[in-house]
Design an enzyme around this catalytic site. Sequence first.
Site, PDB file in Angstrom:
ATOM      1  N   ALA A 288       0.789  -1.359  -0.228  1.00 43.48           N
ATOM      2  CA  ALA A 288      -0.070  -0.027  -0.086  1.00 43.48           C
ATOM      3  C   ALA A 288       0.800   1.262  -0.022  1.00 43.48           C
ATOM      4  O   ALA A 288       2.050   1.354   0.562  1.00 43.48           O
ATOM      5  CB  ALA A 288      -0.689  -0.170   1.176  1.00 43.48           C
TER       6      ALA A 288
ATOM      7  N   ALA B  17       0.501   5.366   0.713  1.00 43.19           N
ATOM      8  CA  ALA B  17      -0.274   6.502   1.201  1.00 43.19           C
ATOM      9  C   ALA B  17       0.119   7.900   0.998  1.00 43.19           C
ATOM     10  O   ALA B  17       1.215   7.926   0.210  1.00 43.19           O
ATOM     11  CB  ALA B  17      -0.676   6.390   2.692  1.00 43.19           C
ATOM     12  N   SER B  18      -0.326   8.872   1.353  1.00 41.25           N
ATOM     13  CA  SER B  18       0.182  10.253   1.098  1.00 41.25           C
ATOM     14  C   SER B  18       1.517  10.542   1.837  1.00 41.25           C
ATOM     15  O   SER B  18       2.482  11.202   1.139  1.00 41.25           O
ATOM     16  CB  SER B  18      -0.885  11.337   1.557  1.00 41.25           C
ATOM     17  OG  SER B  18      -1.192  11.147   2.983  1.00 41.25           O
TER      18      SER B  18
ATOM     19  N   GLY C  95       3.547   8.184   3.396  1.00 38.37           N
ATOM     20  CA  GLY C  95       4.605   6.756   3.020  1.00 38.37           C
ATOM     21  C   GLY C  95       3.866   5.691   2.383  1.00 38.37           C
ATOM     22  O   GLY C  95       2.945   5.638   1.869  1.00 38.37           O
ATOM     23  N   GLN C  96       4.864   4.425   2.491  1.00 37.17           N
ATOM     24  CA  GLN C  96       4.430   3.405   1.686  1.00 37.17           C
ATOM     25  C   GLN C  96       4.590   2.257   2.923  1.00 37.17           C
ATOM     26  O   GLN C  96       5.405   2.374   3.549  1.00 37.17           O
ATOM     27  CB  GLN C  96       4.557   2.989   0.563  1.00 37.17           C
ATOM     28  CG  GLN C  96       6.510   2.862   0.489  1.00 37.17           C
ATOM     29  CD  GLN C  96       6.793   3.128  -1.147  1.00 37.17           C
ATOM     30  OE1 GLN C  96       6.246   3.801  -2.031  1.00 37.17           O
ATOM     31  NE2 GLN C  96       7.972   2.316  -1.419  1.00 37.17           N
ATOM     32  N   VAL C  97       3.924   1.082   2.542  1.00 45.35           N
ATOM     33  CA  VAL C  97       3.847  -0.076   3.574  1.00 45.35           C
ATOM     34  C   VAL C  97       4.481  -1.268   3.165  1.00 45.35           C
ATOM     35  O   VAL C  97       3.697  -1.722   1.831  1.00 45.35           O
ATOM     36  CB  VAL C  97       2.404  -0.144   4.202  1.00 45.35           C
ATOM     37  CG1 VAL C  97       2.199  -1.143   5.316  1.00 45.35           C
ATOM     38  CG2 VAL C  97       1.921   1.140   4.959  1.00 45.35           C
TER      39      VAL C  97
ATOM     40  N   ASP D  22      -8.742  11.383  11.424  1.00 46.22           N
ATOM     41  CA  ASP D  22      -8.357  11.124  10.182  1.00 46.22           C
ATOM     42  C   ASP D  22      -9.046   9.764   9.800  1.00 46.22           C
ATOM     43  O   ASP D  22      -8.219   8.874   9.278  1.00 46.22           O
ATOM     44  CB  ASP D  22      -6.832  11.147   9.636  1.00 46.22           C
ATOM     45  CG  ASP D  22      -6.677  11.236   8.282  1.00 46.22           C
ATOM     46  OD1 ASP D  22      -7.828  11.404   7.528  1.00 46.22           O
ATOM     47  OD2 ASP D  22      -5.684  10.745   7.653  1.00 46.22           O
TER      48      ASP D  22
END
Length: 706
Positions: A221, A223-224, A226-228, A377
Amino acid sequence: MATATTTLPLCLPSSSRRTRTVRSGLVPVRAAIVEASRPIPAVPVGQNYSTQPPQQSGPSTSAPVLVSLTSRDLAEDIQAEARALTRAVNATVYSPEFLSARYGSQPFKVVSRAVEVLTALGSFGLTLFLDQKRGELDRLKRVRAIQLRGILTRLGPTFVKIGQGLSTRPDLCPPEYLEELSELQDSLPTFPDSDAFECIEKELGVPLESIYSMMSPSPIAAASLGQVYKARLKSSGKLVAVKVQRPGIEDAIGRDFYLLRGVGSLINKYVDFITSDVVALIDEFARRVFQELNYVQEGQNARRFRKLYADKQDVLVPDIFWEYTSGKVLTMEWIEGVKLNQQEALEKQGLKVLDLVNIGIQCSLRQLLEYGYFHADPHPGNILATSEGKLAFLDFGMMSETPEEARLAIIGHVVHMVNRDYEAMARDYYALDFLSRDVDVSPIVPALKNFFDDALNSTVSELNFKTIVDGLGSVLYQYPFNVPAYYALILRSLTVLEGLALYADPNFKVLAASYPYFAKRLLTDPNPYLRDALIELLFKDGKFRWNRLENLLVQGRKDQDFSAKEALQPVLKLLLGPDGEELRILVIKEAVRVNEAIAFGAAFDAYNSVPDFVKPIISNGSLNGPFKLSEGEREQMIELRDRVFRIWGLLRSSDNFDPSILQPILQVLQEPEARVFGSRVAGGITQRFAARLLQQLLRSPTPAPS
């Protein structure tokens, strides 16, 4: 988007300075997998234990289990957290001065960015205008939605977050836009894996091979911020989610907020119809985003959230692994689940969106109104449904707090709205920090009355949350209100949840789902402010409104934490306390009415049960039976008697009802104040029955028709 059953191959890259491995046929899945045997939950610094529910599949009524940690476990956890804090010591803390110092001396970069943003958004706005002129606005919605997603993605993280907020607002965006903007939540472009692996090694100070036995070759995944990656810890074999921050993101976000502050200053200065401090709102948002950039802070947020709210069987919060966490790398427990806006995938697992949203609303109400610490959020990418029907919260970068005075004022505000007490509603804005104490609220009252008299024609539970927000918004624009930053985040949190529910049910109402919680708090919370609010709700013009009490009990019982025992004790303490004389006068009057209604009701029932040929003998030929009462009086007594019996039935039918609930009453009745109160009630009843007896003797009977 794949569901929780998707399987990902895991491998360990040979070096952090490797070429990027490309995914082949893999669909991104949100960080997820609940271990069959969860680790013992670590606790925040200073805590000796953690209260956690037993983890098992399916619903359970078992009580939370108290898990003791050894002093060695606690010491190791504290030391690991301290090392993580040391690794994040250079994390940037947001301040307006920080922005000015960094970007005030970079006018060319700032102007270049401003031109880039204005050109991108301006050209899109012009395109929509031309579509409307040509009558093609509806036909090209999907195309334009894809274009907008691309524009926001290219503009970077700040605008991606704006798009994420819009993706949960079906009241603002057409379905085509909602679907496309929802892709911004975890399907953003990735950055090179080699950069991510290098960041992990640099931040943690050890090679990847010494930390993980396996790791996904590319992110599951993005996201805005970072990434996982999905990985398995070498030390324990546990599956974890490893979030890595995007390179250069701090500079990009800082420049955008510098621009936005400039725009906000112009709005504050020249746009009169916006009365809120726009710069303050931007600063609050920027502060939250910069906190998100510190992953150690996010880990601490997750721990605090877990401690406060994960005691519920249906709420799940991942644990943090401090030894593998730094300012730019976060390692947390891996949780398998499905996003709440993936209705088809949820239904395949036998889950219902509205049930899950209700769990989210109840948890959010606890966040907002009990402890005041809330997830600010909660977009669909940050809330997952597990196969067991639990709601898992992720991504704790953006958190906020509600001041205690405001928490109580919000509940009171709902009571005042139900009572249509607009003067009290206007005064609530002092406690909510909307107005300074020196502002006269009397001109605001007519505006509130004009809106809510019309809106409250239907029941409160039928009101849409957006209707309330929009109505209050129209009032806010007319008067010198200053909406505090925490309130804006509360609105965002609740509108996101309502937006998720509207996917499944266009008629869903947040207030209807929230009212049981408000009812439970009013009935059971001993806080003096809420006790006064309850009295205000139940008594009006010296009369007790039994229908309000019955409705509160009906709604309060829907809350799983409602306790009939707790609903009685605070009322008794207030009634017999030193400041309860005014209430005692009202209760004595109502106790007399209730006893009269029960006695006469029993007599009416006995009379109606006898054979018809005996009734004329008992009633002495009276048309209205043995009592010289009008039809209206008799109906009022029967209605009151029946309502009181229904209320007692509601208390008795509570899941946790126990006859010992009456023990506190018996104990209180032994007090001198209670004996005086009891004698006053008995005296009132005696006087009432004596008056009724004289009435029966002196009033002429109504003869039966021949």
